[in-house]
Design an enzyme around this catalytic site. Structure first.
Site, PDB file in Angstrom:
ATOM      1  N   TRP A 484      -4.924 -19.002 -10.691  1.00 24.55           N
ATOM      2  CA  TRP A 484      -4.072 -18.666  -9.548  1.00 24.55           C
ATOM      3  C   TRP A 484      -4.341 -17.248  -9.067  1.00 24.55           C
ATOM      4  CZ3 TRP A 484      -0.401 -14.778  -9.084  1.00 24.55           C
ATOM      5  CH2 TRP A 484       0.434 -14.847  -7.961  1.00 24.55           C
ATOM      6  N   HIS A 485      -4.679 -16.357 -10.001  1.00 22.51           N
ATOM      7  CA  HIS A 485      -4.883 -14.969  -9.628  1.00 22.51           C
ATOM      8  C   HIS A 485      -6.153 -14.758  -8.818  1.00 22.51           C
ATOM      9  CE1 HIS A 485      -1.765 -14.144 -12.662  1.00 22.51           C
ATOM     10  NE2 HIS A 485      -1.620 -12.990 -12.055  1.00 22.51           N
ATOM     11  N   GLY A 486      -7.152 -15.561  -9.013  1.00 23.44           N
ATOM     12  CA  GLY A 486      -8.372 -15.353  -8.252  1.00 23.44           C
ATOM     13  C   GLY A 486      -9.433 -16.385  -8.570  1.00 23.44           C
ATOM     14  N   PHE A 628      -4.527 -11.579  -4.102  1.00 22.61           N
ATOM     15  CA  PHE A 628      -4.164 -12.867  -4.680  1.00 22.61           C
ATOM     16  C   PHE A 628      -3.285 -13.680  -3.738  1.00 22.61           C
ATOM     17  CE2 PHE A 628      -4.264 -10.077  -8.647  1.00 22.61           C
ATOM     18  CZ  PHE A 628      -5.619 -10.225  -8.756  1.00 22.61           C
TER      19      PHE A 628
END
Length: 628
Positions: A484-486, A628
């Protein structure tokens, strides 16, 4: 691009003043003049000239006259209504000769609302024309073109020439739109929604349809799920919204990453596949507003939340600018009632909001940016040029940097929302004081960790299907949380490290939390902090190769430290000490600030502004979580 610190301060100052004037409603006639004043005061070149201030003073006088007539008309209308006969007190309807049907002596008071409306139109017209004159005198074509240019929209040509019929019609539409908005019952919410969309459009107006469309579809799907009684139909609508939201998120954020990863995998298997990369612009904040909108539909499906009635309130919930681009991820049950309820503001909450904004700016500018520019970025870009001690200091500094950066943004967001009458939940609770990795995730990015728990870990089965399945669920949750962060495998590795640590802690068994200050407590904090720092190496590195180089450089145990300047070390020490100071000290400082008189608070904020001015670097450092 998004607003810088000064730009955000100007933007938020206007939003704050206008919002509470709209709540009072009686001051709404002055809002067009406030727009004129902002154009004069915020333009350095315009503010130096006497003529714009003279125009501003003249518009003030005209607005005051209009406001005087409007108030007088309302007073006389109220007096006329109070003098009208009451059917209940006289036992029957008023006669045709009653004074209720005749204007009282001295004027036009029954027409008070009409006079107030025309005064509002006059104020909007006069002040907007003054703004247009200022823009023309400073070289801009007109107000409409300046507004479009400010949002990055190309200026229309052709029929939009000076003095054309199209432009005159557009001016009339703008003036009437201002009048209609200022008369609307939900004006505060309409204004906040518009301001939030302007805030987002300042980055890239082309993605406004994305956030508006995503919000609208989830709102209507939520209503359809709420109306449906058949479980199969409800599940189909739920699948539709999940697929739609994750599909949009995947297209913008992960499509290029997926194509590149698949190409590299095929090449490693011996296939001759040309390497292709897709450059897709990532809409800022898409991960945050996607999760917020999905949580609403899922809550409606679970019957934890009824379908919301107000479309305007739902759009404002998703787009509310303090949390739009980097969280916190606010649940609909926490924010929707506040947006739909009566606006509330107290001096204590306003003071708390100012304190949080000042504290957040200090963490971001004075600590995070200083460490990033003077130590972290340099060492992570070329770790082999530095000793083990310097690399270790850079890793610890990055842990402090990302905490001060993200929690600083969160403090600014919470403080901004408080000043607008909205309270966000806590998002950070001194995470590096955690005694184990589970405790860390109760303190770090609380809105994300609870979202992953409620909408991913528990639906996967949580800990209800045996120990092996529990470990698998923990790993899947944290792997997806890392992704989800990247769109990079290093983020997945970061999530995998945390998932493995959570699974290992659960396999080890529950232990009684150690008492603060005991050797076991100190050891737990020390080990947890350094494990988190180890994981941050993968989070910060662009590739596994760079992460491995950083770790091997630390392992060489060389100790020369010529690149560790004492000022940078002092900032690092301040960041660590303020994090590990007792929480009661922070709460006491906040309480004392709130209890200060306005002059005392102003002095404190001026000192903070001077510190920020001295610590601000020439190179702007964006917030880490904006990506993000």
């Amino acid at each position: 691009m998004l607003f810088n610190t000064l730009g955000y301060a100007k933007f938020f100052g206007l939003v704050f003043v206008v919002t509470w004037l709209l709540v009072q409603r009686r001051g709404s006639l002055w809002l067009p003049w406030i727009a004129l004043l902002a154009c004069v005061a915020f333009d350095p070149e315009t503010a130096k000239s006497l003529a714009p201030w003279a125009v501003c003073a003249g518009a003030f006088a005209l607005t005051w006259v209009l406001d005087h007539f409007s108030r007088a008309a309302r007073v006389r209308a109220a007096a006329a209504n109070s003098d009208a006969p009451d059917e209940s007190s006289h036992g029957g309807p008023p006669s045709s000769s009653s004074s209720a049907t005749e204007p009282p002596t001295g004027g036009w008071s029954p027409k008070g609302p009409a006079v107030a409306s025309w005064a509002l139109v006059g104020s909007a017209g006069v002040n907007l024309l003054a703004v247009d004159w200022l823009l023309r005198s400073s070289g801009a074509q007109n107000l409409l073109f300046a507004l479009l240019g400010g949002l990055g929209i190309a200026t229309p040509v052709g029929e939009w020439t000076e003095g054309s019929v199209t432009q005159r019609v557009a001016w009339a539409v703008v003036t009437l739109a201002c009048f209609a908005l200022l008369r609307a019952k939900r004006i505060r919410l309409l204004f906040l929604l518009g301001a939030s969309y302007v805030f987002y459009a300042h980055w890239d107006y082309r993605f406004l349809p994305l956030i508006f469309g995503s919000s609208s579809i989830d709102y209507w799907l939520g209503r359809m799920i709420g109306r449906a009684e058949d479980p199969t139909v409800r599940k189909r609508w739920l699948v539709a919204t999940v697929v739609l939201n994750l599909g949009v998120l995947g297209c913008f954020k992960y499509l290029g990453f997926g194509v590149q990863s698949a190409t590299l995998a095929l090449q490693s298997l011996g296939f001759d596949v040309p390497l292709r990369t897709l450059q897709i612009a990532l809409p800022v904040g898409i991960s945050f507003f996607t999760f917020e909108s999905m949580s609403y539909v899922i809550d409606v499906y679970r019957r934890d939340l009824p379908p919301h009635d107000s479309y305007l309130e739902y759009l404002s919930f998703v787009a509310f600018f303090p949390h739009l681009v980097a969280g916190p991820i606010v649940r609909p049950r926490d924010l929707l009632p506040q947006l739909g309820g009566a606006p509330r503001f107290s001096a204590a909450e306003g003071s708390e909001g100012l304190y949080l904004i000042a504290w957040g700016l200090l963490k971001k500018v004075a600590i995070s940016d200083t460490l990033a520019l003077n130590l972290v970025d340099r060492v992570f870009d070329a770790p082999t040029s530095y000793s083990s001690l310097e690399c270790y200091a850079a890793v610890v500094a990055y842990a402090v940097q990302i905490y001060c950066d993200f929690s600083g943004y969160t403090d600014i967001a919470i403080g901004s929302a408080l000043l607008l009458g909205v309270r966000f939940p806590l998002n950070f609770n001194v995470p590096y004081q955690a005694v184990d990795i589970q405790d860390f995730w109760r303190r770090w990015h609380i809105s994300l960790s609870t979202w992953l728990r409620d909408y991913l870990y528990i639906p996967l089965g949580g800990n209800r299907k045996g120990p092996v399945r529990t470990y698998v669920n923990l790993m899947l949750t944290m792997l997806l949380g890392g992704l989800w962060h990247g769109a990079n495998w290093t983020f997945v590795a970061w999530g995998g490290l945390h998932g493995a640590a959570l699974a290992a802690q659960r396999a080890w068994g529950r232990k009684t939390p150690p008492r603060p200050g005991t050797p076991r407590h100190v050891l737990g904090v020390f080990v947890t902090f350094h494990f988190v720092c180890l994981a941050w190496v993968f989070f910060r590195s662009e590739s596994f190769g760079k992460a491995w180089t950083m770790l091997t450089q630390v392992a060489e145990l060389t100790t020369h430290h010529a690149n560790l300047h004492w000022r940078v070390l002092a900032v690092l020490a301040i960041g660590l000490l303020t994090h590990w100071m007792p929480k009661r000290w922070y709460l006491e400082c906040r309480r004392r600030f709130i209890e200060l008189p306005a002059i005392g608070q102003g002095v404190v904020l001026c000192v903070v502004a001077l510190v920020l001015r001295e610590m601000t670097s020439a190179e702007a450092v964006p917030f880490v979580y904006f990506q993000f």
